[in-house]
Each structure stands twice: as C-alpha cells, then as structure tokens.
Design an enzyme around this catalytic site. Structure first.
Site, mmCIF file in Angstrom:
data_model
loop_
_atom_site.group_PDB
_atom_site.id
_atom_site.type_symbol
_atom_site.label_atom_id
_atom_site.label_comp_id
_atom_site.label_asym_id
_atom_site.label_seq_id
_atom_site.Cartn_x
_atom_site.Cartn_y
_atom_site.Cartn_z
ATOM 1 N N GLU A 1 41.821 88.670 53.574
ATOM 2 C CA GLU A 1 41.047 87.481 53.183
ATOM 3 C C GLU A 1 39.544 87.771 53.255
ATOM 4 O O GLU A 1 38.768 87.353 52.393
ATOM 5 C CB GLU A 1 41.446 86.309 54.085
ATOM 6 C CG GLU A 1 42.875 85.842 53.797
ATOM 7 C CD GLU A 1 43.418 84.872 54.824
ATOM 8 O OE1 GLU A 1 43.450 85.230 56.024
ATOM 9 O OE2 GLU A 1 43.815 83.755 54.454
ATOM 10 N N GLY B 1 43.989 88.134 57.729
ATOM 11 C CA GLY B 1 42.563 87.779 57.722
ATOM 12 C C GLY B 1 41.692 88.926 57.241
ATOM 13 O O GLY B 1 40.574 88.696 56.745
ATOM 14 N N GLU C 1 51.424 87.144 56.909
ATOM 15 C CA GLU C 1 51.555 85.987 57.810
ATOM 16 C C GLU C 1 52.959 85.406 57.835
ATOM 17 O O GLU C 1 53.393 84.877 58.850
ATOM 18 C CB GLU C 1 50.559 84.889 57.406
ATOM 19 C CG GLU C 1 49.099 85.207 57.685
ATOM 20 C CD GLU C 1 48.400 85.945 56.557
ATOM 21 O OE1 GLU C 1 49.102 86.455 55.634
ATOM 22 O OE2 GLU C 1 47.160 86.028 56.583
ATOM 23 N N ALA D 1 43.855 88.212 61.563
ATOM 24 C CA ALA D 1 43.390 87.343 62.638
ATOM 25 C C ALA D 1 44.066 87.810 63.925
ATOM 26 O O ALA D 1 45.156 88.403 63.881
ATOM 27 C CB ALA D 1 43.753 85.900 62.327
#
Ligand code: COA
Length: 260
Positions: free
Chosen positions: A114, A111, A134, A66
C-alpha cells in the site's frame, strides 16, 4: 529532527527516507507511521528537496506489512484509528507535490504494498515480491490497498491479489502496471539514483503540476480533468522555469531549473 525508526539522507535534491526496522522486516507500527508522516511533511516544505526516494533497510524487505504484533490486540476503534493514520500517510505521499520513488528490493506486502502504491514511481529488483496477504490474517487491506490496487491495475487484479493473498513476483507486477520498472538485483541502487537525479534536474513546478493534474483527474470526469489540466498548464507560463526551459531549447543548451 532525529527519528527512531527512520533514516534520512540528502544527496543533491534527492532525499532518501529509509524505514529502519530490518529485524521486523520494516513492519509499520504506529510510531513508524507517525515518523513517516513527519518526514514527508518536512520533505514537502524543504525547498532543497526535489525528489524523495522511499526505501526499507536490509536486503529482505521494503516493508512486510503493518505490524501484526502491534495490531493483534486491537479492538475495532483502535483498528479504525490505525487505518485512518495509514491512509492519511498514503494520501500525504500521493499529494506531496514532489515525485516519490519506492525502492523495492524484497517483500512489499500488505501495508508495504500500500505504501509503494502511494508512491508515484516504483522500481523493483527482480527478486521483489508484492502482495496483499491480509486475507490470510482474516483481514482486508486497511491503508488504501483495495482502492489503489483497483485504480492502478483494475478490478481483476485487485480482486485476485486481495482474495487469494498470494504474493506475485516483480515481472508479474510489471505486467500488471504495479511497478514502473524491474532491474537485476545488483542494479537497483544505480537505477533508482539515475531516475531520482533525472527528476531532481526537472522543473519542480511542472513536476508538481503533473502530479496534481493526474491525482485530480483520476477522481473526476474527463471534462473536469481537462479543465483542470488547462488551468495547470496556463499556470506554468507564470514560472521562470517555463521561460528557462523554452529558451534553453531554442538556444540549444541544457536548461537549469531554479524552482521559480
Ligand atoms: N508484522 C510484524 N512483524 C513482522 C511482519 C509484520 N507484518 N513481517 C515480518 N515480521 C517479523 C517476524 O515476526 C520476524 O520477527 P521475529 O524474528 O522477532 O520472530 C521477523 O520479522 C522476520 O520475519 P520471518 O517471518 O522470520 O521471515 P521469513 O523470511 O521467514 O518470512 C515473510 C518473510 C515476509 C514471508 C513473513 O515474515 C510474513 O509472511 N510476514 C507477514 C506478511 C503479512 O501478512 N503482511 C500483512 C500484514 S497486515
């Protein structure tokens, strides 16, 4: 429609969607998430699309996570909305009804990992690196990482990857069942194309049935999953492709599946 952060290209029944922010290692900001959602919704309803390949532009990264810069000033409400938008995208991919292949040529972090885990198949180049870093930002995964990692690779691997935050190489990812296949760096495109072409030639309704039954079965008790499989199996017998597949076998020829 034209996208700012994506490129989309069709070859036969294969649509390749490429995230196009190589200077940011294809990091996912809100605009990119929204464009991906639109692109997958279009792929879902386009009968010409039988398989989707999801890729990141450039050599270095599928997606490095992200967008940290975009998230840096979030308050809790904004973080919640961002997490929900990411999770909705991942679920849309998972429930697309058409196979989605992630092409992992470099970093698939946060992300990015993911996103890869929401795809149905993952092919990695030997130099790919996967991880959930993260924790190093004082965060936990927010686009489904804790849940999909747990389901794909088990509690031990989920905890190790999320707690330590250290990326793993492609071979380890293969051993954990996180990627389907590892190939030499130069062989990635050919391997992805071969897999995509095979899936594009398969019976679309049966592919959708498999995706649906596995997705449903992953979340329910065995007897419910088996009942669901029976219904989906029976439904195949209403399709022209089921007839074509069986007749082609009996006539010793290659089947041609129409999608009906
Ligand atoms: N969000 C926003 N920008 C990112 C990013 C991310 N997740 N990952 C990389 N970038 C940007 C960098 O800020 C840099 O931009 P700049 O040139 O404008 O400064 C550019 O992409 C290149 O990254 P850089 O860090 O210089 O490349 P590198 O080869 O030295 O390192 C990584 C590569 C992947 C190890 C490193 O970029 C990294 O750790 N990224 C963050 C990974 C992460 O924590 N993801 C989870 C986020 S929740």
């Amino acid at each position: 429609m034209a996208f700012r952060n994506l490129r989309s290209a069709d070859r036969g029944g294969v649509r390749t969607i490429t995230i196009q922010r190589p200077d940011k290692l294809n990091a996912l900001d809100r605009a990119t998430l929204d464009e991906l959602m639109q692109a997958f919704q279009q792929a879902r309803v386009d009968p010409g699309v039988r398989v989707v390949v999801l890729a990141g532009a450039g050599d270095k990264a599928f997606v490095a996570g992200a967008d940290i810069a975009a998230m840096s000033d979030f308050d809790a409400a904004q973080a919640q909305a961002f997490s929900r938008a990411g999770q909705a995208l991942m679920r849309t991919i998972e429930q697309l009804g058409k196979p989605v292949i992630a092409r992992l040529q470099g970093y698939a972090l946060g992300g990015g990992m993911e996103l890869a885990m929401a795809c149905h198949l993952r092919i990695a180049a030997r130099r790919a690196r996967l991880g959930q870093p993260e924790i190093n930002l004082g965060l936990i995964p927010g686009f489904g990482g804790t849940q999909r990692l747990l389901r794909l690779a088990g509690r031990g691997a989920a905890l190790e990857l999320c707690l330590l935050g250290q990326p793993i190489d492609a071979e380890r990812a293969l051993a954990l069942g996180l990627v389907t296949r590892v190939v030499d760096d130069g062989a990635l495109d050919a391997a992805v194309a071969e897999l995509a072409d095979n899936l594009a030639a398969a019976a679309p309704r049966a592919l959708a049935g498999i995706l649906d039954a596995v997705d449903t079965g992953g979340e329910c008790a065995l007897d419910q999953g088996l009942a669901y499989e029976t219904q989906t199996f029976a439904l195949c017998f209403a399709s022209a492709d089921r007839r074509e597949g069986m007749h082609a076998f009996l006539e010793r020829r290659k089947p041609v599946f129409s999608g009906r």
